[in-house]
Write a protein that holds these residues in place. Structure first.
Motif, PDB file in Angstrom:
ATOM      1  N   LYS A   1       0.935  -1.237  -0.065  1.00  0.00           N
ATOM      2  CA  LYS A   1       0.032  -0.018  -0.030  1.00  0.00           C
ATOM      3  C   LYS A   1       0.980   1.130   0.009  1.00  0.00           C
ATOM      4  N   ARG A   2       0.637   2.181  -0.997  1.00  0.00           N
ATOM      5  CA  ARG A   2       1.421   3.406  -1.240  1.00  0.00           C
ATOM      6  C   ARG A   2       0.489   4.286  -0.984  1.00  0.00           C
ATOM      7  N   TYR A   3       1.093   5.569  -0.249  1.00  0.00           N
ATOM      8  CA  TYR A   3       0.111   6.704  -0.072  1.00  0.00           C
ATOM      9  C   TYR A   3       0.804   7.783  -0.852  1.00  0.00           C
TER      10      TYR A   3
ATOM     11  N   HIS B   1       5.376   4.512   1.272  1.00  0.00           N
ATOM     12  CA  HIS B   1       5.153   3.129   1.216  1.00  0.00           C
ATOM     13  C   HIS B   1       4.619   2.599   2.617  1.00  0.00           C
TER      14      HIS B   1
ATOM     15  N   SER C   1      -2.488  -1.390  -3.417  1.00  0.00           N
ATOM     16  CA  SER C   1      -1.799  -0.721  -4.423  1.00  0.00           C
ATOM     17  C   SER C   1      -1.215  -2.020  -5.512  1.00  0.00           C
TER      18      SER C   1
END
Ligand SMILES: Nc1ncnc2c1ncn2[C@@H]1O[C@H](COP(=O)(O)OP(=O)(O)OP(=O)(O)O)[C@@H](O)[C@H]1O
Ligand SMILES: [Mg+2]
Length: 350
Positions: A11-13, A17, A56
């Protein structure tokens, strides 16, 4: 019942990471604990498994099918959130019924399942109350009943005991574990409390900065930590900084030299468990490493005593002893002798 597979989940925002490439297999009926410091990605991982956060990259497999693209109410995962997340304006019974209504079960079945779930967590008769009319421990159990009411294939618990006092925590720990065994539920629990992790898990996963550092049994992680991080996070260690001069020879920055197990020549830290070091008023014999020191600080823990011993201006280590009748009763400033087997020191090259 079903096993759970996590495949290369990430999961990336933006460019941050939160979770990087996590893969885990959880066997049918297994109780797995995710352990790691605040912000390491535990909640994010669990919410991706439950379907509340879209990954992601990667996949979630439940009972052999890929559920990555399914919404939460279409995957049979019961989740207890980090802050219970009970609906404050809804009664206990309405809270527990929530997941069943999302799944559009017939009214009569819902009533029966709610009763059943409340009985499981020993809250029969509390259905008409509002969350604010319950204690913290009772609210925690309502959250658990809500997760169990859907008869989940997997149970996902995010710090389910975080708001309980120490004594209640120990009781609810046992209750959850017994319930999980009785129902044969595949369970993933998140905690940053290592004692909780060690006492409850079949198997543990240590995470840091979005990645899995090590997976194993309590004994694997404690006796054979794969990194300095795990050695410091699971149980306690004293770390002495220095260099491996030759395999089996360690020299601290403070100038102490002693035997260690293995190691590659170069900068390293030596990790020592406090209970693996012996301490006495008189010189010790029969140990690979023996050094004189001075008591710097004493922590009296009841059944155990922690003694911080200064070995050089730069080197200090912690020794833990059992508080026995007639045993050493250390005083600050007292000269002492410490010793340990070469094999007790874990070397981590930097
Ligand atoms: N919606 C979001 N947007 C940006 N960053 C986020 C978001 N949600 C989480 N993060 C970041 O992702 C990282 C992992 O968060 P996560 O909640 O998974 O941590 P955690 O391991 O559960 O920590 P804790 O033990 O404190 O609950 C944190 O650095 C957090 O700030
Ligand atoms: Mg969290």
């Amino acid at each position: 019942m079903a096993g759970l597979g996590i495949r290369n989940l990430a999961k990336r925002y933006g460019d941050f990471h939160a979770v990087r490439d996590v893969s885990l297999d959880i066997a049918d009926g297994e109780f797995l604990v995710l352990l790691g410091p605040s912000g390491c990605g535990k909640t994010t991982t669990l919410r991706m498994v439950a379907g509340f956060i879209e990954p992601s990259a990667g996949h979630v497999m439940l009972g052999g099918s890929d559920v990555t693209l399914l919404p939460p109410w279409k995957r049979n995962a019961g989740m207890v959130f980090q802050s219970y997340a009970l609906f404050p304006h809804m009664t206990v019974a309405q809270n527990v019924a929530f997941g069943l209504e999302m799944r559009k079960l017939p009214k009569a079945d819902i009533g029966q399942r709610v009763e059943e779930a409340l009985a499981l967590v020993r809250l029969a008769g509390y259905g008409g109350r509002l969350p604010r009319q319950l204690s913290g421990g009772q609210q925690q159990r309502v959250a658990l009943a809500r997760a169990l009411a859907i008869r989940p294939d997997v149970l996902l618990l995010d710090e389910p005991l975080s708001n309980l006092d120490a004594k209640l925590r120990q009781e609810v720990r046992v209750e959850i574990r017994e319930l999980q065994r009785k129902l044969g539920l595949t369970t993933v629990m998140v905690t940053h409390d290592q004692e909780e992790a060690l006492t409850m898990a079949d198997r543990l996963v240590v995470m840091n900065e979005g990645t899995v550092c090590q997976v194993g049994s309590q004994r694997d992680l404690y006796e054979r930590p794969a990194s300095r991080f795990v050695a410091g996070f699971v149980g306690r260690s004293t770390f002495l900084a220095g260099t491996v001069q030759a395999p089996g020879r360690f020299r601290t920055d403070g100038g102490l030299a002693f035997a260690c197990a293995g190691g590659t020549p170069g900068r390293a830290v030596l990790a020592l468990r406090p209970e693996r070091v012996e301490i006495a008023a008189a010189p010790l014999d029969g140990l690979d490493n023996r050094l004189p020191g001075t008591v710097d600080f004493v922590s009296y823990l009841g059944s155990l005593i922690d003694i911080h011993v200064r070995l050089s201006p730069e080197d200090r280590l912690v020794v833990q002893i059992a508080n026995r009748e007639g045993g050493l009763s250390p005083e600050v400033g007292q000269p002492v002798h410490v010793g340990w087997a070469a094999s007790a020191g874990q070397v981590f090259n930097e």
